[in-house]
Write a protein that holds these residues in place. Structure first.
Motif, short mmCIF file in Angstrom:
data_model
loop_
_atom_site.label_atom_id
_atom_site.label_comp_id
_atom_site.label_asym_id
_atom_site.label_seq_id
_atom_site.Cartn_x
_atom_site.Cartn_y
_atom_site.Cartn_z
N LYS A 117 31.10 32.29 45.35
CA LYS A 117 29.74 32.56 45.84
C LYS A 117 29.70 33.89 46.59
CE LYS A 117 28.08 27.80 45.87
NZ LYS A 117 27.41 26.73 46.66
N THR A 118 29.61 33.86 47.89
CA THR A 118 29.35 35.10 48.63
C THR A 118 30.37 36.22 48.36
OG1 THR A 118 28.11 33.99 50.35
CG2 THR A 118 29.08 36.10 50.93
N PRO A 119 31.68 35.97 48.40
CA PRO A 119 32.60 37.08 48.12
C PRO A 119 32.40 37.67 46.72
CG PRO A 119 33.77 35.28 49.17
CD PRO A 119 32.42 34.75 48.81
N ALA A 120 32.33 36.82 45.71
CA ALA A 120 32.14 37.32 44.35
C ALA A 120 30.78 38.01 44.21
CB ALA A 120 32.26 36.17 43.34
N GLN A 121 29.75 37.44 44.81
CA GLN A 121 28.42 38.05 44.74
C GLN A 121 28.41 39.41 45.42
OE1 GLN A 121 26.20 34.91 46.55
NE2 GLN A 121 26.20 33.63 44.72
N THR A 122 29.15 39.54 46.53
CA THR A 122 29.25 40.83 47.22
C THR A 122 29.93 41.85 46.32
OG1 THR A 122 29.38 39.73 49.38
CG2 THR A 122 30.19 42.00 49.25
N TRP A 123 31.05 41.45 45.71
CA TRP A 123 31.82 42.36 44.85
C TRP A 123 30.98 42.81 43.66
CZ3 TRP A 123 33.64 43.08 39.96
CH2 TRP A 123 34.80 43.87 39.78
N PHE A 124 30.37 41.88 42.95
CA PHE A 124 29.61 42.24 41.75
C PHE A 124 28.35 43.03 42.09
CE2 PHE A 124 32.13 38.84 39.74
CZ PHE A 124 32.49 39.48 38.58
N SER A 125 27.74 42.73 43.21
CA SER A 125 26.53 43.47 43.60
C SER A 125 26.84 44.94 43.81
CB SER A 125 25.94 42.87 44.88
OG SER A 125 24.83 43.61 45.33
N ALA A 126 27.94 45.23 44.51
CA ALA A 126 28.30 46.63 44.75
C ALA A 126 28.84 47.29 43.48
CB ALA A 126 29.34 46.71 45.87
N MET A 127 29.74 46.61 42.80
CA MET A 127 30.40 47.21 41.63
C MET A 127 29.42 47.47 40.48
SD MET A 127 33.69 47.80 42.11
CE MET A 127 34.54 47.66 40.55
N SER A 128 28.44 46.61 40.31
CA SER A 128 27.48 46.83 39.23
C SER A 128 26.71 48.12 39.45
CB SER A 128 26.52 45.64 39.13
OG SER A 128 25.77 45.48 40.33
#
Length: 736
Positions: free
Chosen positions: A704-715
């Motif tokens: 959830k939050t860690p993965a969402q943080t990573w994908f939000s920035a990396m995208s």
């Protein structure tokens, strides 16, 4: 008529330096005369004073050379990768200023109040110095120092003996020996330096309170201007301050500062450098300093601001750990160009705050980004939902959350990467081989506190582990296990490989500071554990001790973890098994613009390239259907090839996501950084909740939050970048 300060006032004339022999003859006369006069008053001290004077004679040449050879402290500038300044580091705020950059008003104000006969003497005011020597011997502390002598004293105090309390005391002690030594150095300086150079040097070294040194910094800090624009009123205030900077601080002591300024104006009139009517008019004016205090940058990484401060802090920590000293960094006048990409740092900060509000009590959401490679691993972003700063009421912190080892509850199943890599390297399993993943598992191999396993054998003690749910099959490939993260499968692998290779792999791939002093890696157990061990049959509990040097929960990521090191693990894997230190340094230049040699630790080929590439292929299914980060990837329409691994600790105490594309690696972590009393958190954290904007509280998981943080920035950061494939797997590590 004598000249006064006007717009067209000529610059102070420069006298031809006196011959060194003439100066020494005058000094000899002074010494003899002072000795004769003082002998009758302080006969017992004459011998000692003579010894000190002789010592001064022997060292004065070295000292006068040192004044020229030891440069004053300057501000170090920290910039991003493009050269834009993000912070200033300094002990003394100083802006070097040339003579032609200083107004005549400032020069004449200083001369009028400190040394009216500056252009007549040759470094020493003979009458004044002799009078001071006599007065000092009778308890009077008259000064009578010339500007040249004050330049010497201030250089000793603020430069050469900076940080040396004893040396500073000696440089200002009230004694004949000190006066004579100071006089000799002053005379030597006047044989080597023109008057205007001495005056400029003094104006550049003198203190103006509040870490402000030199006229360049004072003009900006007090009046928001440059030294060449200082008028008589401003110059009088600054000239008056140098006698006692704290006492005449215009914000803390405006009345004393006003009285002192007016006294300097009177001296300028007496010296015929200011018209009486102008002085009278100025005396009726306010001090004119900036209303909100001095205009000067912060002296440390707080000045980098809430978003860039974490990166600045890592730069400082990295340089200190590389062998440089804090004094070198804060006084060298360097320009440190970092590897920080401002866009990447901004996106990382946005994504972290988007997932967890900065005001969420005691929850940190961090994101660290590293550019992989076989020559360097450059850190491009270090961000957190919490702002960097010292205001705790605003949720700010100066803990190095993204780079330090502040997540003491661990990264969870992200550590399964290390068990998989060790098992492949040891030849225990290939990436496409099947491993057992039972619902529950009782390990009798690993040491630790004995506990019953109620869901397997209620009366049997050992290390008891189960999967987080009943949806797992009883077996699967290692690649599938990395994507779906069954706990039992990796504990069983850890048993087969042994703790030693797993721990070694963890360090090799990049968790080096995180592993220092890690209790879960083995070593001597605590006394309570030894006592419990003696009470239980070793063979029925955890097996032979030599086969179990650590805790079985290690592979489940219970160890203190640095988010930056975790990001660098992904960079190492995607770089074909090449570990490089996560460096924030692009280039360092000195105050003269010359490059300062600086070398990072060398890169290392820590695992076989084929193993690294195969491990990358094994981690490539986490973002697709069935993977633990699939939902977060789908939310941003992610389609790029990547590697990834989620992690969640017991009781949802903390969580993580680590991943990489061939161009950029990163790790996001959510954890509680503070204990209830405001210090570091080492207790049981309880549930960590994330607060996505516009949604309710939710229990924390790595997907959830860690993965969402990573994908939000990396995208956002990958937009416009070419889509690069992952390297192919090596058949040697596909099946064993």
């Amino acid at each position: 008529m004598a000249s006064r300060v006007t717009a067209d006032t000529p610059r102070p004339r420069t006298l031809v330096p006196v011959r060194k022999s003439d100066g020494l003859l005058k000094l000899l006369g002074l010494c003899l005369l002072a000795g004769v006069l003082v002998a009758g008053l302080l006969f017992p001290i004459v011998g000692a004073a003579g010894v000190v004077s002789n010592q001064a004679s022997e060292t004065v040449d070295d000292m006068s050379s040192e004044l020229a050879d030891v440069p004053p402290p300057l501000v170090t500038n920290v910039t991003d990768a493009q050269g834009n300044r993000i912070a200033t580091l300094y002990e003394q705020y100083r802006i070097p200023t040339a003579s032609d950059e200083i107004s005549e008003a400032m020069k004449w104000a200083m001369i009028s109040v400190e040394d009216r006969r500056f252009y007549q003497h040759r470094g020493v005011d003979w009458k004044g110095t002799l009078r001071a020597a006599i007065s000092t011997s009778t308890g009077n502390t008259q000064g009578a120092s010339t500007l040249t002598q004050q330049y010497v004293k201030n250089y000793l105090i603020n430069v050469i003996y900076r940080g040396d309390e004893l040396g500073q005391q000696k440089a200002q002690e009230v004694s004949i020996a000190r006066k004579l030594k100071e006089a000799r150095i002053a005379i030597q300086l006047e044989t080597k330096m023109p008057k205007d150079q001495i005056l400029t040097g003094y104006l550049n070294v003198v203190e103006f309170s509040r870490k402000i040194y030199g006229i360049g910094a004072a003009a900006r800090a007090y009046f928001g201007t440059t030294p060449d624009k200082l008028n008589a009123a401003q110059a009088a205030l600054l000239a008056g301050m140098v006698n006692n900077p704290p006492k005449f601080d215009p914000w803390n002591h405006p009345e004393a500062a006003t009285e002192r300024r007016n006294w300097v104006l009177e001296k300028m009139v007496e010296n015929r450098k200011l018209a009486p009517e102008d002085a009278k008019r100025i005396m009726g004016q306010d001090l004119g300093v900036l209303p909100d205090g001095p205009d000067k940058p912060a002296s440390n990484c707080v000045g980098a601001g809430p978003g860039n401060g974490f990166f600045c802090q890592y730069v400082e920590d990295y340089l200190l750990q590389s062998g440089l000293t804090e004094d070198e960094i804060y006084t060298g006048g360097w320009t440190i160009r970092t590897t920080m990409d401002q866009k990447a740092n901004n996106e990382a900060k946005r994504a972290a705050e988007e997932q967890v509000d900065k005001n969420e009590d005691n929850v940190a959401n961090t994101l660290s980004l590293v550019r992989p490679g076989k020559d360097r691993h450059e850190v491009v972003a270090l961000a957190a939902n919490r702002d960097y700063g010292t205001d705790k009421d605003k949720g700010q912190t100066v803990y190095a959350l993204p780079s330090g080892v502040w997540n003491v509850t661990g990264a969870g199943s992200s550590y399964k990467i290390f068990t998989a890599a060790a098992a492949m390297e040891e030849g225990k399993v290939g990436i496409y081989d099947t491993i057992q993943t039972p619902k529950n598992h009782l390990s009798r191999v690993f040491s630790g506190s004995p506990a019953p396993c109620p869901y397997i054998a209620p009366y049997t003690r050992g290390y008891c582990v189960k999967n987080s749910g009943d949806h797992y099959p009883s077996s699967m490939t290692l690649q599938q296990a990395l994507a779906t993260s069954p706990n039992t499968g990796f504990v069983i692998l850890e048993e087969k490989v042994g703790m030693g290779p797993v721990v070694d792999m963890t360090s090799k791939l990049g968790m080096r500071k995180s592993m220092a002093g890690n209790a879960a890696t083995g070593g001597e157990p605590d006394p309570d554990a030894e006592q419990r061990e003696a009470q239980v049959d070793q063979k029925t509990w955890f097996g032979p001790k030599e086969n179990s040097p650590g805790l079985g929960s290690f592979t489940l990521g219970v160890s203190p973890t640095s988010g930056l090191e975790l990001a660098n693990v992904a960079a190492t894997i995607i770089s074909g098994g090449t570990w490089c230190p996560p460096t924030p340094i692009a280039e360092i230049t000195d105050r003269n613009g010359e490059k300062i040699p600086f070398k990072d630790k060398p890169c290392e080929q820590v695992i076989d390239e084929g193993l690294a590439n195969t491990l990358a292929v094994g981690m490539s299914k986490d973002d697709v259907a069935g993977g633990t980060s699939a939902r977060a990837a789908s939310a941003v329409d992610w389609t790029r090839p990547m590697i990834g691994k989620t992690g969640t600790t017991q009781h949802n105490g903390s969580a993580s996501f680590v991943g990489a594309t061939p161009q950029l690696a990163g790790a996001a972590m959510v954890f509680r950084p503070d204990s209830p009393n405001g210090g570091l958190h080492y207790g049981s954290p309880g549930n960590v909740t994330a607060v996505p904007q516009g949604s309710s509280l939710s229990t924390m998981f790595g997907g959830k939050t860690p993965a969402q943080t990573w994908f939000s920035a990396m995208s956002k950061l990958m937009e416009g970048e070419p889509v690069e494939p992952l390297p192919p797997s090596d058949p040697r590590y596909e099946h064993m």
